[in-house]
Motif scaffolding. Structure first.
Motif, short mmCIF file in Angstrom:
data_model
loop_
_atom_site.label_atom_id
_atom_site.label_comp_id
_atom_site.label_asym_id
_atom_site.label_seq_id
_atom_site.Cartn_x
_atom_site.Cartn_y
_atom_site.Cartn_z
N LEU A 81 0.76 -1.47 0.11
CA LEU A 81 0.34 -0.03 -0.23
C LEU A 81 0.85 1.08 0.17
O LEU A 81 0.32 2.22 -0.66
CB LEU A 81 -0.88 0.06 1.48
N VAL A 82 2.15 0.79 0.89
CA VAL A 82 2.87 2.49 0.77
C VAL A 82 3.19 2.71 -0.18
O VAL A 82 3.24 3.57 -1.21
CB VAL A 82 3.88 2.33 1.76
N TYR A 83 4.08 1.44 -0.91
CA TYR A 83 5.07 1.64 -2.27
C TYR A 83 3.96 2.06 -3.90
O TYR A 83 4.76 2.98 -4.31
CB TYR A 83 5.12 0.33 -2.65
N THR A 84 2.58 1.86 -3.73
CA THR A 84 1.84 1.68 -4.89
C THR A 84 0.98 3.67 -5.27
O THR A 84 0.85 3.50 -5.48
CB THR A 84 0.79 0.88 -5.63
N SER A 85 0.96 3.90 -3.58
CA SER A 85 0.54 4.97 -3.47
C SER A 85 1.27 6.21 -3.19
O SER A 85 0.83 6.94 -3.19
CB SER A 85 -0.47 4.49 -1.98
N HIS A 86 2.85 6.10 -3.60
CA HIS A 86 3.73 7.18 -2.88
C HIS A 86 4.07 7.69 -4.20
O HIS A 86 3.45 7.62 -5.20
CB HIS A 86 5.07 5.76 -2.80
N ASN A 87 3.57 9.10 -4.16
CA ASN A 87 3.76 10.21 -4.52
C ASN A 87 2.17 9.67 -6.04
O ASN A 87 2.44 10.58 -7.14
CB ASN A 87 4.74 9.94 -5.61
N ARG A 88 1.03 9.11 -5.88
CA ARG A 88 0.03 8.84 -6.57
C ARG A 88 -1.64 9.33 -6.16
O ARG A 88 -1.38 9.69 -4.62
CB ARG A 88 -0.01 7.91 -6.77
N LYS A 89 -2.09 10.59 -6.70
CA LYS A 89 -2.89 11.29 -6.48
C LYS A 89 -3.99 10.13 -6.67
O LYS A 89 -4.38 9.15 -7.70
CB LYS A 89 -3.52 12.18 -7.81
N LEU A 175 -7.13 8.75 4.66
CA LEU A 175 -5.61 9.52 4.92
C LEU A 175 -4.84 9.61 3.52
O LEU A 175 -3.82 10.12 4.01
CB LEU A 175 -4.83 8.73 6.23
N LEU A 176 -5.15 9.18 3.02
CA LEU A 176 -4.80 9.92 1.80
C LEU A 176 -4.76 10.65 1.07
O LEU A 176 -3.91 11.23 0.55
CB LEU A 176 -5.73 9.06 0.49
N PHE A 177 -4.83 11.54 1.88
CA PHE A 177 -4.57 12.93 1.89
C PHE A 177 -3.61 13.54 2.06
O PHE A 177 -2.89 14.71 1.43
CB PHE A 177 -5.67 14.33 2.32
N LEU A 178 -2.87 12.80 3.59
CA LEU A 178 -1.54 13.32 3.78
C LEU A 178 -0.37 12.78 2.88
O LEU A 178 -0.42 11.96 2.09
CB LEU A 178 -1.71 12.18 4.76
N THR A 179 0.79 13.19 3.21
CA THR A 179 1.93 12.65 2.53
C THR A 179 2.11 11.24 2.52
O THR A 179 1.39 11.17 3.46
CB THR A 179 2.85 14.00 2.06
N SER A 180 3.44 10.37 1.48
CA SER A 180 3.46 9.57 2.47
C SER A 180 3.96 8.81 3.76
O SER A 180 3.83 8.89 4.22
CB SER A 180 4.33 8.69 1.04
N GLY A 181 5.08 9.86 4.28
CA GLY A 181 5.33 9.76 5.29
C GLY A 181 4.42 10.04 6.28
O GLY A 181 4.81 9.53 7.52
N VAL A 184 1.89 7.47 6.82
CA VAL A 184 2.76 5.80 7.42
C VAL A 184 2.49 6.33 9.23
O VAL A 184 2.17 4.89 9.70
CB VAL A 184 4.19 6.02 6.73
N PHE A 185 3.10 7.44 9.09
CA PHE A 185 3.01 7.63 10.67
C PHE A 185 1.94 7.67 11.48
O PHE A 185 1.25 7.49 12.53
CB PHE A 185 3.77 9.17 11.09
N ALA A 186 0.32 8.69 10.72
CA ALA A 186 -0.97 8.43 11.18
C ALA A 186 -1.14 7.24 11.24
O ALA A 186 -1.90 6.46 12.36
CB ALA A 186 -1.58 9.08 10.29
N VAL A 187 -1.40 6.04 10.53
CA VAL A 187 -1.64 4.77 10.49
C VAL A 187 -0.96 4.17 11.15
O VAL A 187 -1.84 2.86 12.17
CB VAL A 187 -1.75 4.44 8.93
#
Length: 377
Positions: A81-89, A175-181, A184-187
């Motif tokens: 999930l982190v890998y495929t959603s990184h820098n992706r709207k 939490l997709l509205f947050l940046t990747s980092g 990850v922290f929030a989840v």
């Protein structure tokens, strides 16, 4: 093929797993191979019950480490999930549609198949009985006490894993509205808080008991591995050190007869995260050996996961009816069980899962195209 990893801009790919694993124009083969390891460990772990029945209760469980296969699936899930959603709207709706379209249809199919067996031949399901709310909530991935076992397990027993995945998808997607980092922290913070709350208020809520299980920390470990993977290139010495630490943790878990329970994340979770880190780091820097057979098996790993209990029950009946178990012995029976589970899983994948995913993908593409047109350039 698009280089941004967007599923909407890529041509159809044979396996839905490959769709999720494609990033910057390539597939992480090591994840496919790790799925094979995870599914095989789960199958071997579940053979213990059938072997115990074949030996009339004499057999002592000796593959507790097979539970690590489930932890590996969780860690891979967090990584993906982190890998495929990184820098992706992405939107919450599109995200959840893709994820639940991936796990729900096949799970529902086998859940109804099990219901059919219960109605037609209930004697084959010794630990299952009909309960409307149990069945209904199983279909929507909500934990509910099993009417026979008394623990939060769905109608199709392996579905408890999917209940955790469903919650993880909802949490991550919200939490997709947050940046990747920050995401990850929030989840990670929410999942860790649930584990702490369960420890403080044990047995106060069956939902807290379920979602606060330490297995949820495997998602956290997988996300951390993905974030490190995306952020930096590790030196060979660090990769080797992590590998040795992971092997040591796993060996300690085996020696201490760890199986499931609260300590699984400490042993299996950490060991699996270390293995995941080592494999993806090696592939990132030096590539990964291509093996078409293992890649195909990786594609079918979800089919194996959903269907393997049916294969094990069928094989156990055959071995008992033909009195083959004394000849095969425990090691031989395990090999037969494992081969049968993978054979059925490959058939289910080729005949049901892959055509189903292609059908869902074809239906989704026109809908996405209309959305793009409506938004304009």
């Amino acid at each position: 093929m698009s280089t941004d990893g967007s599923a909407e801009s890529r041509p159809a790919i044979d396996s839905p797993e490959r769709i999720e694993l494609v990033h910057v124009g390539r597939t992480l083969q090591s994840l496919q191979h790790l799925r094979v390891v995870a599914a095989s460990l789960i199958v071997l772990y579940h053979t213990e019950l059938q072997i115990t029945r074949l030996t009339d209760g004499i057999h002592q469980h000796s593959l507790g480490f097979g539970a690590a296969g489930t932890d590996l699936f969780f860690a891979i899930g967090g990584f993906v999930l982190v890998y495929t959603s990184h820098n992706r709207k992405d939107t919450l709706g599109a995200f959840l549609y893709r994820r639940f379209a991936r796990i729900a249809p096949l799970y529902w199919l086998f859940t109804f198949l099990m219901l059919g067996i219960l109605l037609v031949a209930p004697s084959y399901l010794l630990t299952t009985k009909g309960d409307f709310w149990h069945f209904l909530l199983s279909l929507v991935f909500i934990p509910y006490p099993h009417p026979v076992l008394g623990i939060d397990r769905p109608f199709l027993f392996p579905g408890w894993v999917l209940n955790h995945f469903a919650f993880f998808y909802l949490l991550f997607g919200s939490l997709l509205f947050l940046t990747s980092g920050k995401r990850v922290f929030a989840v990670s913070a929410v999942l860790c808080a649930l584990v702490v709350l369960k420890a403080l208020f044990r047995d106060q809520s069956h939902l807290l008991n379920f979602y606060g299980a330490t297995v949820a920390l495997d998602f956290v470990l997988g996300m951390i591995v993905a974030w490190i993977f995306l952020a930096r290139n590790e030196t060979p010495w660090i990769i080797a050190a992590v590998f040795l630490v992971g092997v040591s943790i796993f060996a300690t878990g085996v020696l201490q007869n760890v199986s499931e329970g609260a300590e699984r994340a400490l042993f299996w979770g950490l060991a699996d995260a270390a293995l995941l880190f080592v494999c993806v780091s090696i592939e990132k820097q030096w590539g990964w050996p291509e093996c078409r057979l293992l890649s195909k098996l990786g594609d079918a790993s979800y089919s194996v996961f959903v269907s393997h209990l049916f294969a094990l029950a069928l094989v156990a009946s055959i071995l008992r009816g033909l009195r083959l178990f004394p000849t095969l012995g425990v090691p031989g029976a395990r090999i037969v069980f494992l081969g049968a589970a993978w054979a059925l899983g490959m058939v289910v994948y080729a005949a049901i899962e892959r055509p189903l995913m292609r059908c869902i993908d074809r239906q989704r593409r026109p809908r996405m195209a209309r959305m793009i047109v409506a938004k304009g350039p």
